[in-house]
Write an enzyme that holds these catalytic residues in place. Structure first.
Site, mmCIF file in Angstrom:
data_model
loop_
_atom_site.group_PDB
_atom_site.id
_atom_site.type_symbol
_atom_site.label_atom_id
_atom_site.label_comp_id
_atom_site.label_asym_id
_atom_site.label_seq_id
_atom_site.Cartn_x
_atom_site.Cartn_y
_atom_site.Cartn_z
ATOM 1 N N ARG A 93 0.836 -1.208 0.000
ATOM 2 C CA ARG A 93 0.000 0.000 0.000
ATOM 3 C C ARG A 93 0.869 1.255 0.000
ATOM 4 O O ARG A 93 1.881 1.316 0.707
ATOM 5 C CB ARG A 93 -0.938 0.000 1.208
ATOM 6 N N ASP A 94 0.448 2.225 -0.813
ATOM 7 C CA ASP A 94 1.159 3.502 -0.842
ATOM 8 C C ASP A 94 1.025 4.178 0.518
ATOM 9 O O ASP A 94 -0.051 4.199 1.129
ATOM 10 C CB ASP A 94 0.588 4.397 -1.953
ATOM 11 N N HIS B 103 7.831 1.455 -10.624
ATOM 12 C CA HIS B 103 6.650 0.995 -9.898
ATOM 13 C C HIS B 103 5.402 1.368 -10.667
ATOM 14 O O HIS B 103 5.365 2.391 -11.356
ATOM 15 C CB HIS B 103 6.591 1.585 -8.485
ATOM 16 N N MET B 104 4.397 0.519 -10.536
ATOM 17 C CA MET B 104 3.095 0.787 -11.129
ATOM 18 C C MET B 104 2.141 1.135 -10.006
ATOM 19 O O MET B 104 1.996 0.378 -9.051
ATOM 20 C CB MET B 104 2.619 -0.458 -11.889
ATOM 21 N N HIS B 105 1.518 2.311 -10.110
ATOM 22 C CA HIS B 105 0.464 2.672 -9.167
ATOM 23 C C HIS B 105 -0.825 1.992 -9.619
ATOM 24 O O HIS B 105 -1.166 2.040 -10.810
ATOM 25 C CB HIS B 105 0.204 4.187 -9.181
#
Ligand code: AMP
Ligand code: ZN
Length: 113
Positions: free
Chosen positions: A30-31, A99-101
């Site tokens: 999680r961001d 990174h891929m959101h």
């Protein structure tokens, strides 16, 4: 692996993260500063600084497949979600490990800001 890379350090468990998925090639967590009800980052275990340095297309392919799986887990596959890879300054990239959101759980504007 890069010694001083934040996301490599998360992979090595040196920095805590709320991990939502792990595969042989990727991890997802999680961001820390979520921009939507679901905001997950999908990263390869391999240290690639940005899309500009990508040599193996399978790396992003695996990230995208995992994003779609997590979207199902998060219950946003049908309502919809956005996947984003920011590259360099104009896109606002701040961590130089690709990174891929994965963002979902609310409506999103287009075009993005
Ligand atoms: P970007 O701006 O595309 O490079 O995205 C980097 C993202 O990493 C941002 O959305 C940050 O909120 C997120 N981030 C930074 N540090 C951490 C951390 N320790 N754990 C989880 N997410 C983080
Ligand atoms: Zn790294």
């Amino acid at each position: 692996m890069a010694d001083d890379c934040l996301f490599c350090r998360i992979i090595r468990n040196e920095i805590p993260a709320k991990v939502v998925a792990k595969t042989d090639d990727c991890i997802a967590f999680r961001d820390i500063n979520p921009q939507a009800p679901s905001h997950v980052l999908i990263i390869p275990r391999e240290h690639v600084p940005s899309l500009n340095q990508l040599r193996d297309p399978d790396v992003v392919g695996r990230m995208a497949m995992l994003a779609a799986e997590i979207a199902k887990q998060e219950g946003i596959a049908d309502s919809g979600y956005r996947t984003v890879i920011n590259t360099n300054a104009d896109a606002g990239q701040t961590v130089f490990h690709i990174h891929m959101h994965l963002l979902g759980g609310r409506g999103m504007g287009w075009p993005p800001g």
